[in-house]
Design a protein around this motif. Structure first.
Motif, PDB file in Angstrom:
ATOM      1  N   SER A 214       2.512 -11.816   0.485  1.00  0.00           N
ATOM      2  CA  SER A 214       1.632 -12.256  -0.609  1.00  0.00           C
ATOM      3  C   SER A 214       0.187 -11.778  -0.441  1.00  0.00           C
ATOM      4  N   PRO A 215      -0.009 -10.467  -0.261  1.00  0.00           N
ATOM      5  CA  PRO A 215      -1.389  -9.986  -0.142  1.00  0.00           C
ATOM      6  C   PRO A 215      -2.125 -10.138  -1.467  1.00  0.00           C
ATOM      7  N   PRO A 216      -3.410 -10.516  -1.443  1.00  0.00           N
ATOM      8  CA  PRO A 216      -4.140 -10.735  -2.695  1.00  0.00           C
ATOM      9  C   PRO A 216      -4.565  -9.454  -3.401  1.00  0.00           C
ATOM     10  N   ARG A 217      -4.630  -8.338  -2.667  1.00  0.00           N
ATOM     11  CA  ARG A 217      -5.132  -7.098  -3.270  1.00  0.00           C
ATOM     12  C   ARG A 217      -4.134  -5.967  -3.027  1.00  0.00           C
ATOM     13  N   VAL A 218      -3.407  -5.610  -4.082  1.00  0.00           N
ATOM     14  CA  VAL A 218      -2.416  -4.529  -4.016  1.00  0.00           C
ATOM     15  C   VAL A 218      -2.696  -3.544  -5.141  1.00  0.00           C
ATOM     16  N   ILE A 219      -2.732  -2.259  -4.829  1.00  0.00           N
ATOM     17  CA  ILE A 219      -2.922  -1.226  -5.849  1.00  0.00           C
ATOM     18  C   ILE A 219      -1.787  -0.214  -5.752  1.00  0.00           C
ATOM     19  N   LEU A 220      -1.515   0.459  -6.873  1.00  0.00           N
ATOM     20  CA  LEU A 220      -0.431   1.430  -6.950  1.00  0.00           C
ATOM     21  C   LEU A 220      -0.969   2.820  -7.244  1.00  0.00           C
ATOM     22  N   ALA A 221      -0.314   3.827  -6.676  1.00  0.00           N
ATOM     23  CA  ALA A 221      -0.630   5.218  -7.011  1.00  0.00           C
ATOM     24  C   ALA A 221      -0.138   5.520  -8.416  1.00  0.00           C
ATOM     25  N   ALA A 222      -0.855   6.367  -9.123  1.00  0.00           N
ATOM     26  CA  ALA A 222      -0.439   6.757 -10.474  1.00  0.00           C
ATOM     27  C   ALA A 222       0.824   7.604 -10.440  1.00  0.00           C
ATOM     28  N   ARG A 223       1.032   8.319  -9.353  1.00  0.00           N
ATOM     29  CA  ARG A 223       2.229   9.134  -9.145  1.00  0.00           C
ATOM     30  C   ARG A 223       2.683   8.916  -7.706  1.00  0.00           C
ATOM     31  N   PRO A 224       3.959   9.134  -7.399  1.00  0.00           N
ATOM     32  CA  PRO A 224       4.451   8.911  -6.039  1.00  0.00           C
ATOM     33  C   PRO A 224       4.157  10.065  -5.085  1.00  0.00           C
ATOM     34  N   ASP A 225       2.865  10.388  -4.915  1.00  0.00           N
ATOM     35  CA  ASP A 225       2.486  11.402  -3.938  1.00  0.00           C
ATOM     36  C   ASP A 225       1.184  10.976  -3.262  1.00  0.00           C
ATOM     37  N   GLU A 226       0.900  11.597  -2.120  1.00  0.00           N
ATOM     38  CA  GLU A 226      -0.240  11.152  -1.326  1.00  0.00           C
ATOM     39  C   GLU A 226      -1.578  11.370  -2.022  1.00  0.00           C
ATOM     40  N   ALA A 227      -1.724  12.457  -2.751  1.00  0.00           N
ATOM     41  CA  ALA A 227      -2.996  12.708  -3.436  1.00  0.00           C
ATOM     42  C   ALA A 227      -3.311  11.574  -4.409  1.00  0.00           C
ATOM     43  N   ALA A 228      -2.291  11.123  -5.139  1.00  0.00           N
ATOM     44  CA  ALA A 228      -2.494  10.027  -6.084  1.00  0.00           C
ATOM     45  C   ALA A 228      -2.752   8.718  -5.354  1.00  0.00           C
ATOM     46  N   LEU A 229      -2.099   8.520  -4.229  1.00  0.00           N
ATOM     47  CA  LEU A 229      -2.307   7.299  -3.449  1.00  0.00           C
ATOM     48  C   LEU A 229      -3.739   7.214  -2.934  1.00  0.00           C
ATOM     49  N   LEU A 230      -4.242   8.300  -2.394  1.00  0.00           N
ATOM     50  CA  LEU A 230      -5.613   8.303  -1.886  1.00  0.00           C
ATOM     51  C   LEU A 230      -6.618   8.170  -3.018  1.00  0.00           C
TER      52      LEU A 230
END
Length: 246
Positions: A214-230
């Motif tokens: 139950s982490p309070p701060r979760v974000i998602l990448a726009a695409r499933p690749d590292e560039a989008a994650l960063l």
């Protein structure tokens, strides 16, 4: 920004370099180690080799490398291709993409009736054998290693979490995220500390694996690749290095 990288090598070092290029500090603490799996692999009747991870070449039996070194060795991307060349293969061909790209590349060059060996780990992305079967290409599979989760926190991760020295954590797979959550919840001292940082996830499935924590701060990448994650991470942190302006 201090970012916890839980990937195994060699991926962890590449992620650390990408973070450093953006001005962030990586704290590397792999949650998985690669363990070899005993396998008897024959080179008989093979047109060549298929590899979808840069980790695989170091687990290839020397006898197999000797038998196949001059036959086509197809790599999913350039990093895997470089690892194959370093292992001694002379005819390395990179699809510079994903498993689907690799299947198309092999099918276009090999044609129906060819048989290839797909050597790799126990867990693999995509179904290369099925993709190539549609083109009349046969794929044998060989499992040479498995990724095993660590039973306790790596010292670097535990110490940094307890000191409050982690601003964000990168999560690349559901299994890795679930392992992070399980380790956090198994030790009361680290539960709150592991919940506090920003949790940057490669996909919704990865984020769902963190639900027990139950982490309070979760974000998602726009695409499933590292560039989008960063990019998502730096955008959320309000720091340079995120998505380019539009």
């Amino acid at each position: 920004m201090r970012v916890l990288v839980t990937r195994a090598e060699p991926e962890a070092a590449r992620t650390a370099a990408a973070l450093a290029a953006r001005g962030a500090e990586a704290i590397i603490a792999p949650l998985f180690t690669a363990e070899p799996v005993a396998a008897e692999v024959s080179s008989d009747g093979l047109a060549g080799l298929l590899v979808t991870s840069p980790r695989t070449p170091r687990f290839l039996p020397s006898s197999l490398v000797a038998a196949l070194r001059d036959r086509p060795a197809y790599a999913v991307g350039d990093r895997t291709a470089a690892a194959l060349r370093q292992a001694g293969f002379s005819d390395v061909r990179s699809a510079a993409g994903d498993v689907a790209d690799l299947a198309e590349h092999v099918a276009a060059e090999a044609g129906p009736g060819a048989t290839f060996l797909h050597a790799g780990g126990e867990d693999r992305a995509g179904d290369l054998a099925a993709a190539l079967a549609r083109h009349g290409v046969t794929v044998r599979t060989a499992t040479l290693y498995r990724m095993v989760a660590v039973p306790v926190w790596p010292a670097a991760a535990r110490d940094a979490l307890l000191k409050g020295a982690i601003d964000a954590v990168l999560h690349y797979s559901p299994r890795a995220a679930a392992t992070y959550a399980a380790l956090a919840m198994a030790e009361e001292a680290t539960t709150a500390a592991a919940r506090a940082p920003l949790q940057a996830c490669l996909s919704e499935a990865v984020a769902e694996a963190l639900n027990p924590l139950s982490p309070p701060r979760v974000i998602l990448a726009a695409r499933p690749d590292e560039a989008a994650l960063l990019a998502a991470l730096f955008d959320a942190a309000g720091l340079p290095g995120g998505s380019p302006a539009r």
